[in-house]
Design an enzyme around this catalytic site. Structure first.
Site, PDB file in Angstrom:
ATOM      1  N   TYR A 102      22.940  -5.415  19.920  1.00 11.72           N
ATOM      2  CA  TYR A 102      21.877  -4.414  19.947  1.00 11.72           C
ATOM      3  C   TYR A 102      22.117  -3.350  18.878  1.00 11.72           C
ATOM      4  CZ  TYR A 102      18.272  -1.321  21.688  1.00 11.72           C
ATOM      5  OH  TYR A 102      17.152  -0.562  21.787  1.00 11.72           O
ATOM      6  N   ARG A 151     -13.294 -14.109   1.170  1.00 10.20           N
ATOM      7  CA  ARG A 151     -13.155 -12.706   0.783  1.00 10.20           C
ATOM      8  C   ARG A 151     -14.479 -12.312   0.134  1.00 10.20           C
ATOM      9  NH1 ARG A 151      -8.277 -10.214   2.925  1.00 10.20           N
ATOM     10  NH2 ARG A 151      -9.416 -10.945   4.705  1.00 10.20           N
ATOM     11  N   PHE A 180      -4.720  -1.852  -0.211  1.00 10.07           N
ATOM     12  CA  PHE A 180      -4.520  -3.012   0.658  1.00 10.07           C
ATOM     13  C   PHE A 180      -4.885  -2.567   2.079  1.00 10.07           C
ATOM     14  CE2 PHE A 180      -2.235  -5.901   3.443  1.00 10.07           C
ATOM     15  CZ  PHE A 180      -2.768  -7.089   2.991  1.00 10.07           C
ATOM     16  N   THR A 181      -5.447  -3.487   2.856  1.00  7.06           N
ATOM     17  CA  THR A 181      -6.023  -3.144   4.166  1.00  7.06           C
ATOM     18  C   THR A 181      -5.083  -2.321   5.065  1.00  7.06           C
ATOM     19  OG1 THR A 181      -5.322  -5.335   4.874  1.00  7.06           O
ATOM     20  CG2 THR A 181      -7.629  -5.091   4.263  1.00  7.06           C
ATOM     21  N   LYS A 225       6.372 -12.438   2.290  1.00  8.65           N
ATOM     22  CA  LYS A 225       5.969 -12.941   0.975  1.00  8.65           C
ATOM     23  C   LYS A 225       7.221 -13.164   0.119  1.00  8.65           C
ATOM     24  CE  LYS A 225       1.994 -10.865   2.548  1.00  8.65           C
ATOM     25  NZ  LYS A 225       1.724  -9.550   3.095  1.00  8.65           N
ATOM     26  N   PHE A 279     -14.214 -10.626  10.119  1.00  8.28           N
ATOM     27  CA  PHE A 279     -13.935 -11.927   9.494  1.00  8.28           C
ATOM     28  C   PHE A 279     -13.032 -12.811  10.338  1.00  8.28           C
ATOM     29  CE2 PHE A 279      -9.705 -10.727   7.976  1.00  8.28           C
ATOM     30  CZ  PHE A 279      -9.803  -9.348   7.910  1.00  8.28           C
ATOM     31  N   ASP A 338       4.534  -0.668  -3.095  1.00  6.12           N
ATOM     32  CA  ASP A 338       4.301  -1.759  -2.162  1.00  6.12           C
ATOM     33  C   ASP A 338       4.922  -2.964  -2.862  1.00  6.12           C
ATOM     34  OD1 ASP A 338       3.420  -3.952  -0.776  1.00  6.12           O
ATOM     35  OD2 ASP A 338       1.419  -3.148  -0.398  1.00  6.12           O
TER      36      ASP A 338
HETATM   37  C1  LIG Z   1       0.899  -8.618   3.495  1.00  6.95           C
HETATM   38  C2  LIG Z   1       0.813  -7.339   2.769  1.00  6.95           C
HETATM   39  C3  LIG Z   1       1.153  -6.129   3.375  1.00  6.95           C
HETATM   40  C4  LIG Z   1       1.498  -6.004   4.848  1.00  6.95           C
HETATM   41  O1  LIG Z   1       2.606  -6.734   5.218  1.00  6.95           O
HETATM   42  P1  LIG Z   1       2.697  -7.434   6.665  1.00  6.95           P
HETATM   43  O2  LIG Z   1       4.081  -8.021   6.663  1.00  6.95           O
HETATM   44  O3  LIG Z   1       1.612  -8.450   6.763  1.00  6.95           O
HETATM   45  O4  LIG Z   1       2.561  -6.352   7.680  1.00  6.95           O
HETATM   46  C5  LIG Z   1       1.108  -4.988   2.593  1.00  6.95           C
HETATM   47  N1  LIG Z   1       0.736  -5.023   1.311  1.00  6.95           N
HETATM   48  C6  LIG Z   1       0.400  -6.165   0.705  1.00  6.95           C
HETATM   49  C7  LIG Z   1      -0.022  -6.145  -0.732  1.00  6.95           C
HETATM   50  C8  LIG Z   1       0.410  -7.363   1.405  1.00  6.95           C
HETATM   51  O5  LIG Z   1       0.027  -8.496   0.789  1.00  6.95           O
END
Ligand SMILES: *Cc1c(COP(=O)(O)O)cnc(C)c1O
Length: 463
Positions: free
Chosen positions: A73, A386, A128-129, A262, A453, A219
């Protein structure tokens, strides 16, 4: 540009059989799923190009690391391994693991956006969303300062993800440096089609921000792919290693949020990396509320172990060279057959232009949604819409947002598919392109209020 491509720099040790159901069955499945590719069962998909997020194939070394995971932990050895990897490869002294990238965005937005100083602004290269959500949720307003070219789909220019330095300077002049919470620089820019940012741009942004006392957070989601473009296309970097380039990229940042799903080559996870000890102390207070102890932040010890290895492997040149060229290969095949798309092809996906693919449909007939459904029925390949459906409605007027771009995204998972798979995707889409006139548009039959979507349902417009 060199059209030859590298063979896979790995061999296959474990395989996963995939579904090969026929066209008629696929048409039935697509209808049952309301013509929304998000509602298909993955078991009915032949080649899944919905997303590159969390879909990477892990290496034997990552799977081996998984078995050695320390699930304590507190004080797990794998936290220290991950911390060491982030310090060595990214150059940030302080690490906060999180359950995925948005967990890091949540914490960063809370510590870096002051609550008591009136209206605060965050500047960034396209949004980004989830990132913008957390910034706005914490009271800031977002200003897009990406170069104008990024909004023009057909324009093929290098480093299309760069910040426009004039826009940066005028935003600072207009809003006042003290009202700018930070600059959020994405490498690469997902929503612009995976477009990279040049080192010169990062350096210049850092200089301008330093002179004005503004912090810069990256990011860093696709930082390895970004480094590949710098090595390939920016003067003075051809002889530098990817590792050197990645370190230099981050030397211009005060910190970074990372989605390990990613360029971490892991199936889950993320982190916040910081240079400032004071911000790190504040983050530690928040991570226990939202994620877990600062030494695991919502991740299992085994996830941190696999991620530490993945961060390293993602910076290997043969892997990146194969990845980027494989995507470019798919783009080249489609372009040669006249299939319209966003140029240049980016680091993680090919975006096919549904407006030009289906010019007989109006935007209200959901061309990208229609195209994604048709691609699945014809080829068994799953892609993502998209366009108008993803864009949602205007909260005030209730009308659809009508984005300039109507695309389907062919997102390539890392180390999962071979060139023969790319051929199958390209040939299927090219066949479909030849009979594009026969494709009918779609109407909503169910539309949820938020993020429509994911769960909307459709039917064909008859007549
Ligand atoms: C996927 C993504 C995120 C968010 O990451 P998650 O691991 O899905 O929470 C942030 N910025 C970009 C550009 C992304 O492609």
């Amino acid at each position: 540009m060199d059209k030859r491509y590298p063979a896979e720099p790995f061999r296959i040790k474990t395989i996963e059989n995939v579904s090969m159901i026929g066209r008629e069955e696929r048409a039935e499945k697509m209808k049952e799923a309301g013509y929304n590719t998000f509602l298909l069962n993955s078991a009915d998909v032949y080649i899944d190009l919905l997303t590159d997020s969390g879909t990477s194939a892990m290496s034997d070394k990552q799977w081996a690391a998984l078995m050695t995971g320390d699930e304590a932990y507190a004080g797990s050895k794998d936290f220290y391994k991950l911390e060491e990897a982030v310090q060595r490869l990214y150059g940030f002294p302080y690490l906060i693991p999180t359950h995925q990238g948005r967990g890091a965005e949540n914490i960063l937005s809370q510590i870096a956006i002051p609550k008591d100083k009136g209206q605060q602004w965050v500047l960034g290269n396209m949004y980004f969303t989830t990132t913008r959500f957390h910034q706005e949720h914490n009271g800031a307003k977002f200003i897009d300062i990406i170069r104008d070219e990024a909004h023009d789909a057909a324009l093929d220019v290098p480093f299309k993800g760069n910040i426009d330095l004039d826009k940066l300077q005028s935003a600072i002049a207009e809003k006042g440096a003290e009202n700018i919470a930070y600059v959020c620089l994405a490498i690469t820019v997902n929503l612009a089609g995976g477009q990279p940012v040049s080192m010169a741009n990062m350096r210049a942004v850092s200089e301008i921000c330093k002179a004005n006392g503004i912090k810069v957070f990256y990011d860093a989601t696709r930082c390895a792919e970004n480094a590949y473009y710098i090595k390939e296309q920016e003067e003075g970097y051809a002889d530098k290693s990817i590792k050197e380039i990645v370190l230099e990229q981050f030397s211009y940042a005060d910190g970074a949020t990372m989605s390990s799903k990613k360029d971490g080559l892991a199936n889950i996870g993320g982190f916040l990396a910081l240079r400032d000890e004071h911000l790190f102390e504040e983050s530690k207070e928040l991570v226990v509320v939202y994620e877990g102890m600062p030494s695991y932040g919502g991740l299992a010890g085994r996830d941190m172990a696999a991620l530490a290895v993945g961060l390293e492997e993602a910076l290997e040149f043969p892997y990146l060279d194969h990845r980027i060229k494989q995507i470019r290969y798919l783009g080249d095949k489609l372009r040669e057959a006249g299939v319209p798309m966003i140029e240049p092809v980016g680091g993680h996906a090919v975006f096919v232009d549904a407006r030009r693919f289906l010019p007989h449909l109006t935007q209200d007939q959901c061309p990208a949604q229609t195209l994604a459904a048709s691609v699945y029925i014809e080829t068994g390949v799953r892609t993502m819409e998209r366009g108008i459906v993803s864009a949602g409605r205007n909260r005030e007027t209730g009308d659809h947002h009508r984005p300039a771009l109507e695309t389907i995204r062919l997102t390539i998972p890392r180390r999962v598919y071979t060139y023969a798979h790319m051929d199958a995707v390209a040939e299927g889409i090219i066949e479909l392109y030849k009979k594009r006139d026969t494709i009918k548009g779609l109407n909503f039959v169910y539309e949820p209020k938020q993020l429509r979507f994911f769960t909307s349902r459709f039917e064909y417009i008859e007549g």
